[in-house]
Every structure is written in structure tokens, then in C-alpha cells.
Write a protein that holds these residues in place. Structure first.
Motif, mmCIF file in Angstrom:
data_model
loop_
_atom_site.group_PDB
_atom_site.id
_atom_site.type_symbol
_atom_site.label_atom_id
_atom_site.label_comp_id
_atom_site.label_asym_id
_atom_site.label_seq_id
_atom_site.Cartn_x
_atom_site.Cartn_y
_atom_site.Cartn_z
ATOM 1 N N PHE A 207 0.830 -1.213 0.000
ATOM 2 C CA PHE A 207 0.000 0.000 0.000
ATOM 3 C C PHE A 207 0.864 1.262 0.000
ATOM 4 N N SER A 208 1.844 1.308 0.906
ATOM 5 C CA SER A 208 2.675 2.503 1.043
ATOM 6 C C SER A 208 3.645 2.660 -0.113
ATOM 7 N N ALA A 209 4.224 1.554 -0.570
ATOM 8 C CA ALA A 209 5.200 1.628 -1.654
ATOM 9 C C ALA A 209 4.559 2.147 -2.942
ATOM 10 N N VAL A 210 3.387 1.627 -3.267
ATOM 11 C CA VAL A 210 2.698 2.062 -4.484
ATOM 12 C C VAL A 210 2.403 3.560 -4.421
ATOM 13 N N SER A 211 1.909 4.016 -3.269
ATOM 14 C CA SER A 211 1.554 5.425 -3.141
ATOM 15 C C SER A 211 2.789 6.327 -3.163
ATOM 16 N N CYS A 212 3.844 5.929 -2.445
ATOM 17 C CA CYS A 212 5.065 6.746 -2.390
ATOM 18 C C CYS A 212 5.714 6.873 -3.761
ATOM 19 N N ILE A 213 5.677 5.805 -4.525
ATOM 20 C CA ILE A 213 6.271 5.835 -5.862
ATOM 21 C C ILE A 213 5.446 6.713 -6.801
ATOM 22 N N LEU A 214 4.122 6.568 -6.738
ATOM 23 C CA LEU A 214 3.259 7.308 -7.654
ATOM 24 C C LEU A 214 3.118 8.789 -7.298
ATOM 25 N N ASP A 215 3.256 9.124 -6.016
ATOM 26 C CA ASP A 215 3.020 10.496 -5.547
ATOM 27 C C ASP A 215 3.707 11.567 -6.400
ATOM 28 N N PRO A 216 5.040 11.589 -6.466
ATOM 29 C CA PRO A 216 5.682 12.686 -7.214
ATOM 30 C C PRO A 216 5.374 12.660 -8.708
ATOM 31 N N PHE A 217 5.208 11.464 -9.267
ATOM 32 C CA PHE A 217 4.916 11.364 -10.696
ATOM 33 C C PHE A 217 3.564 11.975 -11.033
ATOM 34 N N LEU A 218 2.559 11.686 -10.181
ATOM 35 C CA LEU A 218 1.213 12.185 -10.455
ATOM 36 C C LEU A 218 1.016 13.627 -9.983
ATOM 37 N N PHE B 249 3.506 16.094 -9.851
ATOM 38 C CA PHE B 249 4.291 17.033 -10.662
ATOM 39 C C PHE B 249 4.310 16.697 -12.157
ATOM 40 N N GLY B 250 3.740 15.549 -12.547
ATOM 41 C CA GLY B 250 3.704 15.194 -13.958
ATOM 42 C C GLY B 250 5.044 14.750 -14.506
ATOM 43 N N TRP B 251 5.789 13.998 -13.709
ATOM 44 C CA TRP B 251 7.086 13.510 -14.171
ATOM 45 C C TRP B 251 6.893 12.490 -15.293
ATOM 46 N N ARG C 173 0.338 16.129 -15.020
ATOM 47 C CA ARG C 173 0.523 16.913 -13.793
ATOM 48 C C ARG C 173 -0.852 17.137 -13.159
ATOM 49 N N LEU C 174 -1.146 16.385 -12.107
ATOM 50 C CA LEU C 174 -2.457 16.453 -11.457
ATOM 51 C C LEU C 174 -2.437 17.261 -10.169
ATOM 52 N N GLU C 175 -1.239 17.626 -9.710
ATOM 53 C CA GLU C 175 -1.055 18.398 -8.472
ATOM 54 C C GLU C 175 -1.726 17.691 -7.298
ATOM 55 N N ILE C 176 -2.595 18.355 -6.536
ATOM 56 C CA ILE C 176 -3.127 17.726 -5.321
ATOM 57 C C ILE C 176 -4.019 16.523 -5.658
ATOM 58 N N ARG C 177 -4.658 16.547 -6.826
ATOM 59 C CA ARG C 177 -5.458 15.389 -7.242
ATOM 60 C C ARG C 177 -4.572 14.168 -7.484
ATOM 61 N N GLY C 178 -3.315 14.407 -7.860
ATOM 62 C CA GLY C 178 -2.377 13.302 -8.064
ATOM 63 C C GLY C 178 -2.080 12.559 -6.777
ATOM 64 N N ALA C 179 -1.978 13.308 -5.669
ATOM 65 C CA ALA C 179 -1.746 12.660 -4.372
ATOM 66 C C ALA C 179 -2.929 11.774 -4.010
ATOM 67 N N ALA C 180 -4.144 12.255 -4.262
ATOM 68 C CA ALA C 180 -5.341 11.464 -3.958
ATOM 69 C C ALA C 180 -5.441 10.247 -4.874
ATOM 70 N N ALA C 181 -5.124 10.416 -6.152
ATOM 71 C CA ALA C 181 -5.189 9.297 -7.097
ATOM 72 C C ALA C 181 -4.188 8.212 -6.723
ATOM 73 N N ALA C 182 -2.990 8.626 -6.291
ATOM 74 C CA ALA C 182 -1.986 7.652 -5.843
ATOM 75 C C ALA C 182 -2.498 6.871 -4.641
ATOM 76 N N ALA C 183 -3.196 7.557 -3.745
ATOM 77 C CA ALA C 183 -3.749 6.898 -2.555
ATOM 78 C C ALA C 183 -4.797 5.858 -2.948
ATOM 79 N N VAL C 184 -5.671 6.198 -3.896
ATOM 80 C CA VAL C 184 -6.725 5.273 -4.315
ATOM 81 C C VAL C 184 -6.126 4.009 -4.931
ATOM 82 N N ILE C 185 -5.161 4.177 -5.822
ATOM 83 C CA ILE C 185 -4.522 3.023 -6.469
ATOM 84 C C ILE C 185 -3.851 2.127 -5.426
ATOM 85 N N SER C 186 -3.188 2.732 -4.465
ATOM 86 C CA SER C 186 -2.501 1.946 -3.431
ATOM 87 C C SER C 186 -3.496 1.239 -2.523
#
Length: 453
Positions: free
Chosen positions: A173-184, A186-188, A193-206
Motif C-alpha cells: 500500500f505505502s510503496a505504491v503510493s510513495c512511488i506514484l506520488d511525485p509522478f502524479l 508534478f507530472g514527471w 501533472r495532477l497536483e493535489i489530485r495526483g496525491a489522492a489518485a496515488a492513494a486510491v490506487i494503493s
């Protein structure tokens, strides 16, 4: 990887407690690291983004309250049934958490969609923060049922003596979210680039990934639950048994959410930087409490099993050992944070005002550890005994009768530092009541042990 379950009723207590607590400590560690990393990236995005995340924190506490409370009720009941030899009831309990996760998740999503802006304003969001908070909240909703399932199954796995599997699920759960966080965020690379929505999307996937792994563990042949499809049908007698312990735990967490809500409102009157500081302090505090929560998670099913098996001497000794270990760890963490508070604050911001606010808040708030260590162990003892109402009265009393008045009174004399002082002082006062009730319970144990002799 071995899935062999630990025997909670036999063998030396200290090694067993460490085996139960070690994976739980690792679990809490990775989950809090994920939370800390989430705050780190959003703080780098903007202070407003971090403040928006902090506004959502009471909602996350409510989710945690409902999920963990239900899971504690299910885990306590299952462990007592295993201890009493009622294995079928324990297995049926595992099936109920799937039903409860789906129902509770659907109800929560429906409630939020009726008026997200009104909810955010109630939580203390200012006009400049509401749009960001709304984006995060709505993006987070699809993962709620899966988050509930993770919380509930974690307690079931501990109840059958397989805490290491909880750790594996939390790691994923944590690894998936931590990896996806900066990519989603900042749009790496190829990611948008989803900004704060990217953090939430990473959480849902994890959350989806972690829930699927936890469900897989419950249906393994090596599991004591031996999960079958007909166990998933709602059994209202077992659900009632779950919530006899679980509902008071939910109320406890809702009271904690109320305290966080008041913190948001009061700090919002100072500045959005004060709200951002609360977000940092909450996550650092969660990180340093890792070992305490982990030991408490390991202690609860051991207490429940011993209660079910009428092993009162063993139960009492287990609690005493847990208190000694947790207090030593709390003292060490307290000293570390007091010394390195400025360095910790610098990790989250380049701005001097936010750094100074955070360093001061950390040094005051961390004093809570002195009384939190034994209090947590004793509360977990009451939950393990199935005395959820006792735990509820003790902790809800702290939040409503002690903390709330202090949050209103102390800032008038000490300014913003009074807000940081409220939690440690409230915990110190409530410690006295928890200590009294624990000594009373120990006298009951002594009379039961004498009657068995």
C-alpha cells in the motif's frame, strides 16, 4: 515466506509480544512514512496544498475511526473465539468485514457527495483552500471501501497470529503510493501533472492494491479463517458482537476527529501557515508514536486470546511487560525530537516562519509521549477484554471534557503555543483516570486468579 501462525496462549510472553509487535511496528512505520512523504511532496507544491491536505485530515480520522474501530471489534471478537475454541464464529467474523466494508464505504461516499463544500467549510477550510481540498476529497472517494477493507482485515490477521501479513499488505500500500506520488503530483515522465489530485489518485490506487492482497491472505489454505463465500452473507448476530467492542472504538476516534476539527478552526484564526504546521506536527507525531501503536496492536489480540482461554495471570503479566517496553521507547523518542526539532522542521519548508512555528510546536506537542505510552497499552487491554465501553468513556472523556476546554482557554493566555500545549496537558490529566480504572481491573484479575487457585 512462512504463514505459520503464532500460538497466543503459550510460550514466554516477551518474545511472543515482540513477534506480534514487530510486524505491527513496521506496519505503522510504513503507513506513517507514506503520510509523511505525502505531506513532503505537497509542501513542495505549495503551502496552500499542505494546508488543504490538513483540512481533510479530520475526514481521514473519521474514516480511520470507522474502519479501525470496526476492525478492532472484529479482531477482538475473533481472537476471543479462537481462544475459546469457537473457530466457526471466528471464521464467520472474517466474512462480515467484506460486507461491512462495502456498505460503510458506499454510505460514506454518498454522504460526501451530498455537499462537499459545506463539509469543507465546516472543517475550517478558508475560501482560498476550499478548491484544493475539494479536488483532493472527491478524487479520494473511490478508494474508501478498499481502505475500510485494509483496516478491518489487518486486525483479523493479527487475531489469528499472522501479523507479518499485515506488514506485507501495508508495505505494498505505502510503496505504491510513495512511488506514484511525485509522478502524479508534478507530472514527471509520461504522467499528467495532477497536483493535489495526483496525491489522492496515488492513494486510491494503493488502497485497491493493499485491499486485494489482504483479501488474498484471508482465503489462503494456511489461514485459520478458511474463508468461504457463505461467510460473506450478513450475520447480524456476529455484526452485533463486533460492534459491542467496535462501536465504542469508533466513538473514540470520532472524538479525536472533533479535537482535530477544533485545532483547524482555532489555528485558521492565526494563519494558513499555522494550519500547515498542524499538518506537519500531526504526521511527525504519528511517526514517533509508531512503536507505541505497534506494541498496542500486538498486545490487544494477546489479551483477547488469554481472556477467552481464562489465562488471567498470563494476561496481566503481558500488559505489564507491554507498559514497561512502551514507556522506555517513548522516553527515547521524546529526547530525539526535543534535540532535533529544528532539523525536522527544515525538512518540510524553506520558509523561516513555517520552520520556526513547526520547531516550537514539535517540542511542545511531543511531551504527550510521557503519558501516552502506558495509556495506550491499558486502553488496548480494555479493547482486548471486549470492554469497548470502558475505553470509550476514558478516551472520549479526555477529548470532550478536558481537551476541548483547554483548546479554548490556553490560547487566551499563551497564544498559539497554548494550542500546542492542550494535547499533552489533556493527556496527562486523563492518564490519572485511566490509571485508576486499570488498577481496578487488575484487582478483578487478582480475585479471579485467587478463585481459580
Amino acid at each position: 515466506m512462512t504463514d505459520k501462525a503464532l500460538n497466543l496462549g503459550k510460550g514466554p510472553i516477551l518474545p511472543l509480544l515482540l513477534k506480534m509487535s514487530g510486524p505491527s511496528i513496521a506496519t505503522v512505520l510504513v503507513v506513517n512514512l507514506y503520510s509523511l512523504i505525502d505531506a513532503f511532496w505537497l509542501a513542495r507544491l505549495s503551502p496552500n496544498a499542505l494546508a488543504a491536505l490538513t483540512i481533510i485530515f479530520p475526514i481521514q480520522l473519521i474514516l480511520g475511526g470507522v474502519g479501525v474501530g470496526t476492525g478492532l471489534g472484529a479482531g477482538s471478537y475473533a481472537a476471543r473465539m479462537f481462544g475459546a475454541g469457537e473457530n466457526r464464529k471466528a471464521r464467520q467474523t472474517a466474512g462480515q468485514v467484506f460486507f461491512l466494508s462495502a456498505v460503510l464505504g458506499t454510505l460514506f461516499i454518498g454522504a460526501v457527495l451530498t455537499g462537499p463544500e459545506h463539509i469543507l467549510r465546516f472543517l475550517g477550510a478558508t475560501t482560498e483552500i476550499i478548491p484544493l481540498s475539494r479536488q483532493y476529497l472527491l478524487t479520494l472517494l473511490p478508494g474508501v471501501p478498499f481502505l475500510f477493507l485494509i483496516m478491518m482485515t489487518s486486525n483479523l490477521l493479527r487475531a489469528e497470529g499472522r501479523p507479518h501479513l499485515v506488514m506485507y499488505s501495508a508495505l505494498l500500500f505505502s510503496a505504491v503510493s510513495c512511488i506514484l506520488d511525485p509522478f502524479l503530483i508534478f507530472g514527471w515522465g509520461p504522467f499528467p501533472r495532477l497536483e493535489i489530485r495526483g496525491a489522492a489518485a496515488a492513494a486510491v490506487i494503493s488502497q485497491i492494491a493493499g485491499a486485494l492482497l489482504a483479501a488474498y491472505y484471508l482465503q489462503q489454505k494456511s489461514s485459520k479463517y478458511k474463508l468461504k463465500w457463505h461467510y460473506l452473507r450478513p450475520d447480524y448476530r456476529i455484526i452485533w458482537s463486533i460492534y459491542q467492542t467496535g462501536f465504542p472504538s469508533i466513538i473514540i476516534n470520532l472524538a479525536v476527529s472533533l479535537g482535530m476539527l477544533l485545532h483547524n478552526h482555532i489555528l485558521g484564526g492565526y494563519s494558513y501557515l499555522a494550519v500547515a504546521t498542524l499538518g506537519i506536527v500531526s504526521r511527525v507525531n504519528g511517526l514517533v508514536m509508531i512503536a507505541l501503536y505497534g506494541i498496542g496492536h500486538g498486545l490487544m489480540p494477546m489479551v483477547a486470546y488469554s481472556e477467552g482461554a481464562n489465562l488471567r495471570s498470563r494476561l496481566k503479566e503481558t500488559v505489564k511487560i507491554a507498559v514497561k517496553i512502551s514507556f522506555g521507547i517513548a522516553l527515547l523518542c521524546l529526547l530525539i525530537v526535543e534535540v532535533f526539532a529544528p532539523a525536522i522542521a527544515a525538512l518540510f519548508s524553506d520558509g523561516s516562519e513555517l520552520r520556526n512555528l513547526t520547531a516550537t510546536a514539535l517540542r511542545i506537542n511531543i511531551l504527550i509521549l510521557i503519558t501516552a505510552a502506558p495509556s495506550l497499552m491499558w486502553i488496548n487491554m480494555f479493547i482486548g477484554l471486549g470492554q469497548g465501553k470502558t475505553a470509550m468513556v476514558l478516551l472520549v472523556g479526555r477529548e470532550t471534557l478536558i481537551l476541548i476546554p483547554l483548546l479554548w482557554l490556553l490560547p487566551s493566555s499563551f497564544g498559539i503555543n497554548g494550542v500546542w500545549m492542550a494535547q499533552p496537558l489533556a493527556n496527562a490529566l486523563s492518564f490519572l483516570f485511566i490509571l485508576y480504572w486499570t488498577k481496578r481491573q487488575f484487582r478483578i484479575f487478582d480475585s479471579q486468579i485467587s478463585g481459580e487457585a
